[in-house]
Design a protein around this motif. Structure first.
Motif, PDB file in Angstrom:
ATOM      1  N   GLN A  65       0.826  -1.201   0.000  1.00  0.00           N
ATOM      2  CA  GLN A  65       0.000   0.000   0.000  1.00  0.00           C
ATOM      3  C   GLN A  65       0.868   1.260   0.000  1.00  0.00           C
ATOM      4  O   GLN A  65       1.974   1.267   0.536  1.00  0.00           O
ATOM      5  N   ASN A  66       0.324   2.320  -0.577  1.00  0.00           N
ATOM      6  CA  ASN A  66       0.967   3.625  -0.521  1.00  0.00           C
ATOM      7  C   ASN A  66       0.850   4.156   0.911  1.00  0.00           C
ATOM      8  O   ASN A  66      -0.268   4.319   1.416  1.00  0.00           O
ATOM      9  N   PRO A  67       1.956   4.428   1.591  1.00  0.00           N
ATOM     10  CA  PRO A  67       1.858   4.815   3.003  1.00  0.00           C
ATOM     11  C   PRO A  67       1.392   6.245   3.246  1.00  0.00           C
ATOM     12  O   PRO A  67       0.945   6.567   4.349  1.00  0.00           O
ATOM     13  N   TYR A  68       1.481   7.106   2.244  1.00  0.00           N
ATOM     14  CA  TYR A  68       1.170   8.516   2.460  1.00  0.00           C
ATOM     15  C   TYR A  68      -0.335   8.737   2.634  1.00  0.00           C
ATOM     16  O   TYR A  68      -1.134   8.344   1.787  1.00  0.00           O
ATOM     17  N   ASN A  69      -0.702   9.362   3.756  1.00  0.00           N
ATOM     18  CA  ASN A  69      -2.096   9.711   4.035  1.00  0.00           C
ATOM     19  C   ASN A  69      -3.007   8.495   3.937  1.00  0.00           C
ATOM     20  O   ASN A  69      -4.115   8.568   3.402  1.00  0.00           O
ATOM     21  N   ASN A  70      -2.518   7.359   4.453  1.00  0.00           N
ATOM     22  CA  ASN A  70      -3.242   6.094   4.312  1.00  0.00           C
ATOM     23  C   ASN A  70      -3.259   5.388   5.667  1.00  0.00           C
ATOM     24  O   ASN A  70      -2.265   4.790   6.083  1.00  0.00           O
ATOM     25  N   LEU A  71      -4.390   5.458   6.358  1.00  0.00           N
ATOM     26  CA  LEU A  71      -4.498   4.867   7.696  1.00  0.00           C
ATOM     27  C   LEU A  71      -4.317   3.356   7.681  1.00  0.00           C
ATOM     28  O   LEU A  71      -3.753   2.772   8.611  1.00  0.00           O
ATOM     29  N   SER A  72      -4.785   2.718   6.615  1.00  0.00           N
ATOM     30  CA  SER A  72      -4.634   1.268   6.515  1.00  0.00           C
ATOM     31  C   SER A  72      -3.160   0.876   6.465  1.00  0.00           C
ATOM     32  O   SER A  72      -2.717  -0.043   7.169  1.00  0.00           O
ATOM     33  N   ALA A  73      -2.367   1.593   5.674  1.00  0.00           N
ATOM     34  CA  ALA A  73      -0.938   1.315   5.588  1.00  0.00           C
ATOM     35  C   ALA A  73      -0.237   1.644   6.904  1.00  0.00           C
ATOM     36  O   ALA A  73       0.684   0.930   7.330  1.00  0.00           O
ATOM     37  N   GLN A  74      -0.683   2.701   7.574  1.00  0.00           N
ATOM     38  CA  GLN A  74      -0.057   3.095   8.832  1.00  0.00           C
ATOM     39  C   GLN A  74      -0.203   2.021   9.911  1.00  0.00           C
ATOM     40  O   GLN A  74       0.602   1.950  10.844  1.00  0.00           O
ATOM     41  N   GLY A  75      -1.236   1.192   9.761  1.00  0.00           N
ATOM     42  CA  GLY A  75      -1.420   0.101  10.709  1.00  0.00           C
ATOM     43  C   GLY A  75      -0.292  -0.920  10.673  1.00  0.00           C
ATOM     44  O   GLY A  75      -0.114  -1.694  11.619  1.00  0.00           O
ATOM     45  N   HIS A  76       0.469  -0.925   9.577  1.00  0.00           N
ATOM     46  CA  HIS A  76       1.602  -1.849   9.438  1.00  0.00           C
ATOM     47  C   HIS A  76       2.937  -1.200   9.796  1.00  0.00           C
ATOM     48  O   HIS A  76       3.972  -1.860   9.741  1.00  0.00           O
ATOM     49  N   LEU A  77       2.909   0.097  10.146  1.00  0.00           N
ATOM     50  CA  LEU A  77       4.129   0.876  10.272  1.00  0.00           C
ATOM     51  C   LEU A  77       4.366   1.392  11.687  1.00  0.00           C
ATOM     52  O   LEU A  77       3.415   1.726  12.401  1.00  0.00           O
ATOM     53  N   CYS A  78       5.631   1.493  12.046  1.00  0.00           N
ATOM     54  CA  CYS A  78       6.029   2.245  13.233  1.00  0.00           C
ATOM     55  C   CYS A  78       7.349   2.923  12.900  1.00  0.00           C
ATOM     56  O   CYS A  78       8.340   2.252  12.601  1.00  0.00           O
ATOM     57  N   TYR A  79       7.350   4.250  12.933  1.00  0.00           N
ATOM     58  CA  TYR A  79       8.547   5.017  12.630  1.00  0.00           C
ATOM     59  C   TYR A  79       8.923   5.829  13.862  1.00  0.00           C
ATOM     60  O   TYR A  79       8.181   6.708  14.292  1.00  0.00           O
ATOM     61  N   ILE A  80      10.066   5.506  14.452  1.00  0.00           N
ATOM     62  CA  ILE A  80      10.549   6.218  15.628  1.00  0.00           C
ATOM     63  C   ILE A  80      11.644   7.180  15.183  1.00  0.00           C
ATOM     64  O   ILE A  80      12.726   6.756  14.773  1.00  0.00           O
ATOM     65  N   GLN A  81      11.336   8.465  15.260  1.00  0.00           N
ATOM     66  CA  GLN A  81      12.298   9.479  14.868  1.00  0.00           C
ATOM     67  C   GLN A  81      13.360   9.676  15.950  1.00  0.00           C
ATOM     68  O   GLN A  81      13.181   9.279  17.101  1.00  0.00           O
ATOM     69  N   GLU A  82      14.461  10.309  15.572  1.00  0.00           N
ATOM     70  CA  GLU A  82      15.558  10.487  16.518  1.00  0.00           C
ATOM     71  C   GLU A  82      15.096  11.257  17.759  1.00  0.00           C
ATOM     72  O   GLU A  82      15.433  10.901  18.886  1.00  0.00           O
ATOM     73  N   GLY A 142       8.969   1.651  19.857  1.00  0.00           N
ATOM     74  CA  GLY A 142       9.344   1.003  18.600  1.00  0.00           C
ATOM     75  C   GLY A 142       9.297  -0.510  18.660  1.00  0.00           C
ATOM     76  O   GLY A 142       8.659  -1.162  17.829  1.00  0.00           O
ATOM     77  N   LEU A 143       9.943  -1.092  19.672  1.00  0.00           N
ATOM     78  CA  LEU A 143      10.029  -2.550  19.742  1.00  0.00           C
ATOM     79  C   LEU A 143       8.703  -3.192  20.122  1.00  0.00           C
ATOM     80  O   LEU A 143       8.372  -4.272  19.623  1.00  0.00           O
ATOM     81  N   CYS A 144       7.966  -2.560  21.006  1.00  0.00           N
ATOM     82  CA  CYS A 144       6.723  -3.172  21.487  1.00  0.00           C
ATOM     83  C   CYS A 144       5.572  -3.029  20.503  1.00  0.00           C
ATOM     84  O   CYS A 144       4.550  -3.696  20.646  1.00  0.00           O
ATOM     85  N   SER A 145       5.733  -2.166  19.492  1.00  0.00           N
ATOM     86  CA  SER A 145       4.670  -2.006  18.486  1.00  0.00           C
ATOM     87  C   SER A 145       4.432  -3.298  17.717  1.00  0.00           C
ATOM     88  O   SER A 145       3.321  -3.566  17.272  1.00  0.00           O
ATOM     89  N   ASN A 146       5.518  -4.092  17.527  1.00  0.00           N
ATOM     90  CA  ASN A 146       5.421  -5.315  16.720  1.00  0.00           C
ATOM     91  C   ASN A 146       4.925  -5.025  15.310  1.00  0.00           C
ATOM     92  O   ASN A 146       4.335  -5.898  14.655  1.00  0.00           O
ATOM     93  N   ALA A 147       5.131  -3.793  14.841  1.00  0.00           N
ATOM     94  CA  ALA A 147       4.681  -3.412  13.503  1.00  0.00           C
ATOM     95  C   ALA A 147       5.437  -4.211  12.443  1.00  0.00           C
ATOM     96  O   ALA A 147       6.624  -4.510  12.594  1.00  0.00           O
ATOM     97  N   SER A 148       4.749  -4.543  11.359  1.00  0.00           N
ATOM     98  CA  SER A 148       5.369  -5.324  10.281  1.00  0.00           C
ATOM     99  C   SER A 148       6.595  -4.633   9.712  1.00  0.00           C
ATOM    100  O   SER A 148       7.567  -5.286   9.314  1.00  0.00           O
ATOM    101  N   VAL A 149       6.546  -3.301   9.650  1.00  0.00           N
ATOM    102  CA  VAL A 149       7.687  -2.504   9.203  1.00  0.00           C
ATOM    103  C   VAL A 149       7.989  -1.491  10.302  1.00  0.00           C
ATOM    104  O   VAL A 149       7.207  -0.580  10.557  1.00  0.00           O
ATOM    105  N   THR A 150       9.114  -1.689  10.986  1.00  0.00           N
ATOM    106  CA  THR A 150       9.521  -0.821  12.080  1.00  0.00           C
ATOM    107  C   THR A 150      10.800  -0.109  11.684  1.00  0.00           C
ATOM    108  O   THR A 150      11.782  -0.755  11.315  1.00  0.00           O
ATOM    109  N   ILE A 151      10.776   1.217  11.749  1.00  0.00           N
ATOM    110  CA  ILE A 151      11.911   2.032  11.325  1.00  0.00           C
ATOM    111  C   ILE A 151      12.341   2.882  12.514  1.00  0.00           C
ATOM    112  O   ILE A 151      11.524   3.578  13.114  1.00  0.00           O
ATOM    113  N   MET A 152      13.633   2.809  12.856  1.00  0.00           N
ATOM    114  CA  MET A 152      14.130   3.530  14.023  1.00  0.00           C
ATOM    115  C   MET A 152      15.354   4.352  13.636  1.00  0.00           C
ATOM    116  O   MET A 152      16.347   3.803  13.143  1.00  0.00           O
TER     117      MET A 152
END
Length: 293
Positions: A65-82, A142-152
């Motif tokens: 899925q296209n992640p931009y402005n897409n709640l469904s895609a966001q359900g698979h994502l966790c992005y932890i910024q610095e 980040g770690l506890c989200s268990n998101a399919s795609v986790t970015i740290m």
């Protein structure tokens, strides 16, 4: 799991792109490192994958899925910024509660375990924490989200050696329990490389390398000895760094550390060793700089 095809992005129109024609595929669960010098485009790449920005051209897909402005895609994502934006009045208890609402696979047990190991006061405002404690709170998210795609992004900033070890151990444990794509941007490549299966090197807005970490570990040869012997042994090789002190010379060669190179070094009376990955990456990107001039 993620696909970037010919992605271009600039923060201002008619300016040089931060990312230019980037193509990146990762189809299997892995722990991957993202490395690049300051300003290379790492953070922009991560924010695009996370759907925080929309590319000017090209396509991005996360879990199809296209992640931009897409709640469904966001359900698979966790992005932890610095410096991750966390509510001014949030406590660790709030962080855990809100995290569990946003991530359906949230690991409550791990959250409790990490809160205790990092010695975080669960009812104190995170905004009052030290830098290291704030980083630990971000790690929990980040770690506890268990998101399919986790970015740290730089997940160990502010942590001492002991706390970094705790993070690395927790990362491996949660990944083994639930394999997924975990991407870590880091300047501490020597520390994370034993954990990572793949390495993405970003340089001047492009993906310079995307290779298995095992392959990248083997690159970079250091030859040391008399200048004339070093020159003879390295003739025709791709030299990415050199130094000289009196009659002694030293070069770093961009090639795989191999039996053939060991035999050649012995033949010329030289010492040979494997370059540290960090040094290799710094020098190979510096050589790219020279090629651009």
């Amino acid at each position: 799991m993620i696909q970037m095809e010919q992605v271009r992005y600039s923060y201002q129109k008619n300016k040089d792109p931060i990312l230019n024609e980037v193509t990146l595929h990762e189809s299997e669960p892995v722990i991957g490192a993202i490395w690049g010098r300051n300003g290379a485009g790492k953070t922009t790449l991560m924010s695009l994958l996370a759907g925080h920005n929309r590319p000017q051209s090209g396509t991005i897909q996360v879990m199809g899925q296209n992640p931009y402005n897409n709640l469904s895609a966001q359900g698979h994502l966790c992005y932890i910024q610095e410096n991750h934006p966390i509510g001014k009045n949030w406590t660790v208890n709030d962080l855990v509660t809100i995290g569990s609402h946003f991530h359906s696979q949230w690991d409550h047990q791990l959250a409790k375990q990490l809160t205790d190991i990092f010695e975080l006061p669960s009812k104190q405002k995170i905004s009052k924490f030290s830098k290291g404690m704030k980083t630990a709170a971000q790690i929990i998210l980040g770690l506890c989200s268990n998101a399919s795609v986790t970015i740290m992004d730089e997940p160990t900033n502010g942590l001492d050696a002991e706390k970094r070890k705790i993070f690395y151990e927790a990362l491996l444990e949660t990944y083994e329990g639930n394999p997924r794509l975990i991407l870590i941007s880091t300047h501490h490549i020597e520390e994370v490389q034993p954990l990572c299966e793949t390495l993405i090197v970003v340089h001047h807005g492009k993906v310079l390398y995307h290779h298995p970490m095992e392959e990248m570990r083997e690159r970079g040869i250091l030859l040391t000895g008399l200048v004339q012997d070093v020159e003879a042994a390295s003739q025709g090789a791709n030299i990415i760094d050199s130094a000289r002190m009196g009659t002694t010379g030293k070069v770093m060669i961009d090639d795989v550390y191999s039996k053939e190179w060991m035999v050649k070094a012995q033949h010329h009376g030289l010492s040979i060793e494997k370059a540290a990955l960090q040094d290799y990456l710094v020098n190979v990107t510096r050589k790219q700089e020279g090629a651009r001039v």
